[in-house]
Design a protein around this motif. Structure first.
Motif, mmCIF file in Angstrom:
data_model
loop_
_atom_site.group_PDB
_atom_site.id
_atom_site.type_symbol
_atom_site.label_atom_id
_atom_site.label_comp_id
_atom_site.label_asym_id
_atom_site.label_seq_id
_atom_site.Cartn_x
_atom_site.Cartn_y
_atom_site.Cartn_z
ATOM 1 N N UNK A 95 92.489 68.723 62.270
ATOM 2 C CA UNK A 95 93.902 68.350 62.399
ATOM 3 C C UNK A 95 94.265 68.067 63.849
ATOM 4 N N UNK A 96 93.894 68.989 64.763
ATOM 5 C CA UNK A 96 94.341 68.765 66.146
ATOM 6 C C UNK A 96 93.462 67.749 66.896
ATOM 7 N N UNK A 97 92.474 67.224 66.208
ATOM 8 C CA UNK A 97 91.743 66.069 66.736
ATOM 9 C C UNK A 97 92.331 64.764 66.206
ATOM 10 N N UNK A 98 92.626 64.735 64.913
ATOM 11 C CA UNK A 98 93.130 63.510 64.303
ATOM 12 C C UNK A 98 94.568 63.189 64.703
ATOM 13 N N UNK A 99 95.413 64.201 64.773
ATOM 14 C CA UNK A 99 96.836 63.951 65.071
ATOM 15 C C UNK A 99 97.015 63.286 66.438
ATOM 16 N N UNK A 104 98.008 58.345 69.734
ATOM 17 C CA UNK A 104 97.584 57.439 70.798
ATOM 18 C C UNK A 104 97.401 56.012 70.286
ATOM 19 N N UNK A 105 96.827 55.871 69.105
ATOM 20 C CA UNK A 105 96.660 54.532 68.521
ATOM 21 C C UNK A 105 98.024 53.906 68.246
ATOM 22 N N UNK A 106 98.935 54.735 67.731
ATOM 23 C CA UNK A 106 100.266 54.239 67.439
ATOM 24 C C UNK A 106 101.012 53.753 68.671
#
Length: 410
Positions: A95-99, A104-106
Motif C-alpha cells: 500500500x505505501x509503495x503503490x499509493x 506521482x504519476x497523477x
C-alpha cells in the motif's frame, strides 16, 4: 477533558489550520504569498499544477502529522510500557509503495504535458531576440530592423546611489522600472530567442510563466501569448554580477494596432541616447563602462548605423557628452570619473582619454577584451561622450567630431 477528546481537538485544529493556509494561498494574487495566476495560457496551467500539488501536500501533511501526533500521545511509554511485538505486513508494504507511485504519476502526466507545450515555439506570429548584458537587456524585433536597450530607470538609478538622500518609498516602481519597456501585442504568439553577451543571465517574467537562462554563445527558445493588456514586470533571475539587482524587465502588452504604431515610430528613425552594453574594463579600456541608465527619452533607435552629422562646437559636444556619460557610464565610473577600482578604473589621467583619438573611438565602437562594442550609439553620441571624457577631470585629449567616428565605423 478526556485524553481522547484533547487528541481529537488537536488533530482537528491542525487540519483546519492547514486548510486555512491552503484557502489563503488560493485567494492570493501576484501581490501576495502565492505564485501569480498569470496572463497567459501557460501561466494558468502552471498555476493550476501548483495548486494541485499544494492540495496533495496539504492532505498528506494532515494525514501524516495526524498519525504522528496520535501515536505519540496514545502509544507513549508511560501509557503502554510493553511495546507491541507485531512484524511487517505485506499489505501495508504494498500500500505505501503503490499509493505514492499513483500520486506521482497523477502529477507527472499533466506536468509533462505543460512542459512540452512550454517548449513548442512553432507557428509563432513574431520573434524577439533578447540579449542580456551586465546590466541591461537588448531587445531586437527579428525581421523588423528594430532594436533597443532597456535599462534601469533614471529615477531608480539615482535613488539607489549611496548617499543620494532620496526616499526610495516615493520612487514609483523602485528598481523594477526601465527607460524602454519591451512592447508586445496582445493575442499574438511571440517567440523569444534568449542569449547573453557576457555572463549568464536569466529572463524571468512571473506573469507569463517564462523563465529562461541567457547563456553566452547559446540561444534558448521560449514563447508567450499574452491575453490581457497591461504592464508586467520581471527581473534577471541569475546572479550575474555586482549590479545583478539593477537590471529589471518591463513588458508592455498593448493592442495590435498600438503595437504596429510603435514599430512604425521606431522605423521612422526617431533617435535617443541608447543605453550601451556594459563591461568590466581595465585602465587601458576605461571608456564607456557597463550601463546604469540611458537618457530619459522614450523612443530608441534601431541598431542600424546612423549617418554622421556635421562637425559641432567643442562646448556643445562636452555638454551633450556629459548627459550621455551620466546615462551610461556614471554608475561604475562615477559621475566625477573616479571609478570603482579595481574593476572600474578612474578616468582621471586615463591613457585612452589622453591618447590617440582613433584608438579611443575604435574602443567604443568595437570594444576590447571584456568591454563589448557600442555600435548602437550614433556618430554624434560617440563623439560627444569621448570628447567629454577627453576634456574633463584634467584630461588633455583632443576634441572628437562625428565625422571622425563615421570614418572609423565599419
Amino acid at each position: 477533558m478526556s485524553k481522547k477528546g484533547w487528541l481529537a481537538r488537536l488533530v482537528a485544529g491542525t487540519g483546519l489550520a492547514l486548510i486555512a493556509l491552503q484557502a489563503v494561498a488560493y485567494t492570493q494574487t501576484s501581490g501576495g504569498y502565492n505564485m501569480p495566476t498569470g496572463v497567459t495560457e501557460i501561466a494558468h496551467e502552471v498555476h493550476g499544477l501548483h495548486m494541485k500539488v499544494f492540495a496533495v501536500c496539504t492532505i498528506i501533511g494532515v494525514l501524516v502529522f495526524g498519525v504522528m501526533i496520535y501515536s505519540i500521545i496514545n502509544h507513549r511509554r508511560s501509557r503502554n510500557p510493553k511495546p507491541a511485538d507485531f512484524h511487517e505486513s505485506v499489505k501495508v508494504e504494498i500500500a505505501w509503495t503503490l499509493i505514492p507511485f499513483v500520486i506521482l504519476i497523477g502529477l507527472a502526466v499533466p506536468a509533462a504535458g505543460t512542459l512540452i507545450r512550454m517548449e513548442d515555439t512553432r507557428n509563432s506570429d513574431m520573434t524577439v531576440k533578447i540579449t542580456g548584458y551586465q546590466w541591461k537587456w537588448q531587445y531586437e524585433y527579428v525581421g523588423e530592423d528594430v532594436s533597443f536597450f532597456s535599462t534601469l530607470s533614471q529615477e531608480s538609478n539615482a535613488a539607489r546611489q549611496t548617499g543620494s538622500g532620496i526616499d526610495v518609498t516615493k520612487v514609483p516602481n523602485y528598481l523594477v522600472d526601465v527607460d524602454n519597456p519591451l512592447m508586445l501585442p496582445v493575442g499574438k504568439k511571440v517567440r523569444f530567442l534568449i542569449t547573453a553577451n557576457d555572463v549568464i543571465h536569466a529572463w524571468w517574467v512571473p506573469e507569463f510563466a517564462v523563465k529562461k537562462d541567457a547563456i553566452p554563445g547559446y540561444i534558448n527558445e521560449v514563447w508567450t501569448k499574452i491575453e490581457q493588456p497591461g504592464t508586467y514586470r520581471g527581473v534577471c533571475a541569475e546572479l550575474c554580477g555586482r549590479d545583478h539587482g539593477f537590471m529589471p524587465i518591463v513588458v508592455r502588452a498593448v493592442p495590435e494596432e498600438e503595437f504596429k504604431a510603435f514599430l512604425a515610430a521606431k522605423k521612422g528613425g526617431a533617435s535617443e541616447v541608447a543605453a550601451a552594453a556594459p563591461a568590466t574594463m581595465s585602465d587601458a579600456a576605461p571608456v564607456a563602462a557597463e550601463a546604469a541608465t540611458p537618457a530619459a527619452t522614450e523612443v530608441a533607435t534601431a541598431a542600424a548605423k546612423p549617418a554622421a552629422a556635421k562637425d559641432e562646437e567643442p562646448t556643445e559636444l562636452v555638454k551633450k557628452g556629459e548627459k550621455i556619460y551620466k546615462a551610461n557610464c556614471a554608475a561604475c565610473h562615477q559621475a566625477d570619473g573616479t571609478g570603482l577600482p579595481p574593476n572600474f578604473p578612474s578616468l582621471h589621467g586615463s591613457k585612452v582619454a589622453n591618447g590617440p583619438a582613433d584608438a579611443h573611438i575604435l574602443q567604443v565602437l568595437k570594444g576590447k577584451n571584456l568591454m563589448p562594442p557600442f555600435p548602437q550609439l550614433s556618430d554624434e553620441d560617440v563623439a560627444a561622450v569621448t570628447t567629454y571624457q577627453r576634456q574633463s577631470w584634467g584630461n588633455k585629449g583632443s576634441v572628437i567630431q562625428p565625422s571622425q567616428v563615421a570614418a572609423l565605423r565599419k
